[in-house]
Design an enzyme around this catalytic site. Structure first.
Site, PDB file in Angstrom:
ATOM      1  N   THR A  96      -0.396  -3.393 -14.947  1.00 12.00           N
ATOM      2  CA  THR A  96      -0.880  -3.895 -16.237  1.00 12.00           C
ATOM      3  C   THR A  96      -2.210  -3.214 -16.514  1.00 12.00           C
ATOM      4  O   THR A  96      -3.184  -3.435 -15.779  1.00 12.00           O
ATOM      5  CB  THR A  96      -1.105  -5.424 -16.190  1.00 12.00           C
ATOM      6  OG1 THR A  96       0.131  -6.053 -15.858  1.00 12.00           O
ATOM      7  CG2 THR A  96      -1.583  -5.948 -17.532  1.00 12.00           C
ATOM      8  N   LYS A 171       2.849  -6.851 -23.286  1.00 10.72           N
ATOM      9  CA  LYS A 171       2.372  -7.677 -22.162  1.00 10.72           C
ATOM     10  C   LYS A 171       1.088  -8.435 -22.552  1.00 10.72           C
ATOM     11  O   LYS A 171       0.970  -9.634 -22.304  1.00 10.72           O
ATOM     12  CB  LYS A 171       2.129  -6.761 -20.955  1.00 10.72           C
ATOM     13  CG  LYS A 171       1.335  -7.362 -19.829  1.00 10.72           C
ATOM     14  CD  LYS A 171       2.184  -8.039 -18.798  1.00 10.72           C
ATOM     15  CE  LYS A 171       1.303  -8.721 -17.765  1.00 10.72           C
ATOM     16  NZ  LYS A 171       2.024  -9.510 -16.824  1.00 10.72           N
ATOM     17  N   LYS A 246      -8.188 -11.078 -16.574  1.00 17.20           N
ATOM     18  CA  LYS A 246      -8.010  -9.621 -16.732  1.00 17.20           C
ATOM     19  C   LYS A 246      -7.188  -9.325 -17.997  1.00 17.20           C
ATOM     20  O   LYS A 246      -7.562  -8.501 -18.822  1.00 17.20           O
ATOM     21  CB  LYS A 246      -7.308  -9.047 -15.491  1.00 17.20           C
ATOM     22  CG  LYS A 246      -6.923  -7.586 -15.640  1.00 17.20           C
ATOM     23  CD  LYS A 246      -5.964  -7.099 -14.568  1.00 17.20           C
ATOM     24  CE  LYS A 246      -5.328  -5.787 -14.989  1.00 17.20           C
ATOM     25  NZ  LYS A 246      -4.335  -5.270 -14.064  1.00 17.20           N
TER      26      LYS A 246
HETATM   27  P1  NAD Z   1      -2.707  -5.690  -5.403  1.00 21.37           P
HETATM   28  O1  NAD Z   1      -4.183  -5.568  -5.452  1.00 21.37           O
HETATM   29  O2  NAD Z   1      -2.080  -6.617  -4.423  1.00 21.37           O
HETATM   30  O3  NAD Z   1      -2.046  -4.236  -5.176  1.00 21.37           O
HETATM   31  C1  NAD Z   1      -2.581  -3.037  -5.700  1.00 21.37           C
HETATM   32  C2  NAD Z   1      -2.463  -1.991  -4.607  1.00 21.37           C
HETATM   33  O4  NAD Z   1      -2.902  -0.728  -5.120  1.00 21.37           O
HETATM   34  C3  NAD Z   1      -3.328  -2.296  -3.375  1.00 21.37           C
HETATM   35  O5  NAD Z   1      -2.512  -2.301  -2.223  1.00 21.37           O
HETATM   36  C4  NAD Z   1      -4.354  -1.164  -3.359  1.00 21.37           C
HETATM   37  O6  NAD Z   1      -4.719  -0.769  -2.046  1.00 21.37           O
HETATM   38  C5  NAD Z   1      -3.586  -0.061  -4.067  1.00 21.37           C
HETATM   39  N1  NAD Z   1      -4.444   0.975  -4.637  1.00 21.37           N
HETATM   40  C6  NAD Z   1      -5.575   0.811  -5.391  1.00 21.37           C
HETATM   41  N2  NAD Z   1      -6.057   2.009  -5.768  1.00 21.37           N
HETATM   42  C7  NAD Z   1      -5.199   2.947  -5.271  1.00 21.37           C
HETATM   43  C8  NAD Z   1      -5.156   4.356  -5.325  1.00 21.37           C
HETATM   44  N3  NAD Z   1      -6.108   5.049  -5.977  1.00 21.37           N
HETATM   45  N4  NAD Z   1      -4.149   4.992  -4.691  1.00 21.37           N
HETATM   46  C9  NAD Z   1      -3.189   4.292  -4.020  1.00 21.37           C
HETATM   47  N5  NAD Z   1      -3.189   2.935  -3.921  1.00 21.37           N
HETATM   48  C10 NAD Z   1      -4.179   2.288  -4.552  1.00 21.37           C
HETATM   49  O7  NAD Z   1      -2.260  -6.065  -6.904  1.00 21.37           O
HETATM   50  P2  NAD Z   1      -0.856  -6.683  -7.369  1.00 21.37           P
HETATM   51  O8  NAD Z   1      -0.951  -8.152  -7.414  1.00 21.37           O
HETATM   52  O9  NAD Z   1       0.217  -6.012  -6.612  1.00 21.37           O
HETATM   53  O10 NAD Z   1      -0.844  -6.197  -8.904  1.00 21.37           O
HETATM   54  C11 NAD Z   1      -0.564  -4.869  -9.260  1.00 21.37           C
HETATM   55  C12 NAD Z   1      -0.490  -4.787 -10.779  1.00 21.37           C
HETATM   56  O11 NAD Z   1       0.516  -5.684 -11.252  1.00 21.37           O
HETATM   57  C13 NAD Z   1      -1.792  -5.168 -11.494  1.00 21.37           C
HETATM   58  O12 NAD Z   1      -1.973  -4.304 -12.575  1.00 21.37           O
HETATM   59  C14 NAD Z   1      -1.535  -6.594 -11.955  1.00 21.37           C
HETATM   60  O13 NAD Z   1      -2.277  -6.936 -13.106  1.00 21.37           O
HETATM   61  C15 NAD Z   1      -0.039  -6.538 -12.248  1.00 21.37           C
HETATM   62  N6  NAD Z   1       0.643  -7.857 -12.151  1.00 21.37           N
HETATM   63  C16 NAD Z   1       0.444  -8.664 -11.079  1.00 21.37           C
HETATM   64  C17 NAD Z   1       1.090  -9.890 -11.019  1.00 21.37           C
HETATM   65  C18 NAD Z   1       0.890 -10.814  -9.837  1.00 21.37           C
HETATM   66  O14 NAD Z   1       1.301 -11.988  -9.924  1.00 21.37           O
HETATM   67  N7  NAD Z   1       0.292 -10.370  -8.755  1.00 21.37           N
HETATM   68  C19 NAD Z   1       1.961 -10.285 -12.052  1.00 21.37           C
HETATM   69  C20 NAD Z   1       2.177  -9.406 -13.116  1.00 21.37           C
HETATM   70  C21 NAD Z   1       1.511  -8.191 -13.151  1.00 21.37           C
END
Ligand code: NAD
Length: 295
Positions: A96, A171, A246
């Site tokens: 997102t 979204k 966010k």
């Molecule tokens: P998270 O923080 O658990 O996972 C993100 C991952 O990206 C981490 O493991 C981090 O180490 C990795 N990362 C960061 N920078 C990086 C880079 N430069 N290269 C490689 N890896 C990198 O977050 P999440 O909960 O998995 O969410 C991911 C996305 O999904 C976000 O944009 C969030 O807004 C969206 N989202 C999350 C949810 C939820 O319930 N968690 C629901 C809908 C949407």
């Protein structure tokens, strides 16, 4: 079956990548956090030591990263996706992020000879694990058609929202409604308390009347009326207040850029800002009821 690079193996990315493996795809995963790459190996995701190694020879690359700056970096850097993925690779950004960055990345992808869709999700970690996510997809029709079978391995509902960035637009519009309605429902229960109106009575009436909405009937912010809602487990998430903040900030950023007036969206962003500042970032977003229902 496709060879898929999966970048960002966090709370959402790991189970999503795992579902691609279950569907028969060959998945190579990369994450800045080595521990996440190692953990994902248990789900059959092959570990890549770098972005370059992850996208080497891939048919499609999926990103599931925190926000716009990480996506722009992973796509644009010299040792990143666009400079190293084979020409014609299908790029699917499920993170997102802000609409402007998404559209910038689409332009860079086209310049690098790649097809791209933005495909943010709703459904949370539970939906990612169960393979029941909803994908809101922006991009050319041909790219959408190519992405569809891959997305189908991770989700149940896949909607084409239009051109580049429109998945992100859908979204944040949806989540702006969600943030505003959660506050509205919370205020209604607070007022009911103040007036001596039983919470269950308000629920029984409003859930069948014109106040009916998802924040009331599925995710009710007071304990009792909807036994599965986070209010019944002390507001353990679910969808955290930090994530809601966010998305509301992204909506405000988009409103400013597009010159759209969204006063209730602005109010919701500022109330969720206060709630998070009070140390509640990790609570479910419906916990805002506790801040609104002050004695
Ligand atoms: P998270 O923080 O658990 O996972 C993100 C991952 O990206 C981490 O493991 C981090 O180490 C990795 N990362 C960061 N920078 C990086 C880079 N430069 N290269 C490689 N890896 C990198 O977050 P999440 O909960 O998995 O969410 C991911 C996305 O999904 C976000 O944009 C969030 O807004 C969206 N989202 C999350 C949810 C939820 O319930 N968690 C629901 C809908 C949407």
């Amino acid at each position: 079956m496709a060879r898929i690079a999966f970048i960002g193996l966090g709370n959402m990315g790991r189970p999503m990548a795992g579902n691609l493996v279950k569907a028969g795809h060959t998945v190579t995963g990369f994450d800045l956090a080595e521990a996440n790459v190692t953990a994902a190996a248990a789900d059959g995701i092959q570990a890549a030591e770098s972005l370059v190694a992850a996208v080497d020879g891939c048919d499609a690359a999926i990103t599931m990263l925190p926000a716009g700056p990480q996506v722009a970096d992973v796509f644009g850097r010299e040792d990143g996706v666009l400079a190293n993925a084979p020409s014609g690779t299908l790029l699917i950004d499920c993170s997102t992020i802000d609409v402007s960055t998404s559209r910038d990345v689409h332009r860079l992808a086209a310049g690098a000879g790649c097809r791209m869709v933005d495909a943010p999700v709703s459904g949370g970690v539970g939906g990612a694990e169960a393979g029941t996510l909803t994908f809101m997809v922006g991009g050319e029709t041909e790219a959408f058609a190519s992405a569809q079978p891959i997305l189908a391995a991770m989700g149940k509902t896949i909607v084409h929202a239009g051109g580049a960035g429109n998945g992100q637009a859908a979204k944040i519009c949806n989540n702006m409604v969600l943030g505003i309605t959660m506050i509205a429902v919370s205020e209604a229960f607070a007022l009911a308390d103040g007036l001596g109106l039983d919470r269950q009575a308000l629920f029984d009436i409003s859930s069948k009347a014109s106040g009916q909405c998802w924040s009331l009937t599925t995710y009710c912010p007071v304990p009792g009326p909807v036994p599965t809602s986070p209010a019944n487990r002390d507001y353990q998430p679910g969808f955290t207040a930090a994530m809601m903040l966010k998305d509301l900030k992204l909506a405000q950023q988009a409103a400013n850029i597009s010159g759209t007036t969204t006063p209730l969206g602005a109010a919701a962003a500022s109330l969720y800002g206060l709630f998070c500042k009070g140390g509640n970032e990790t609570l479910d977003f419906s916990g805002i009821f506790k801040m609104i229902d002050v004695e």
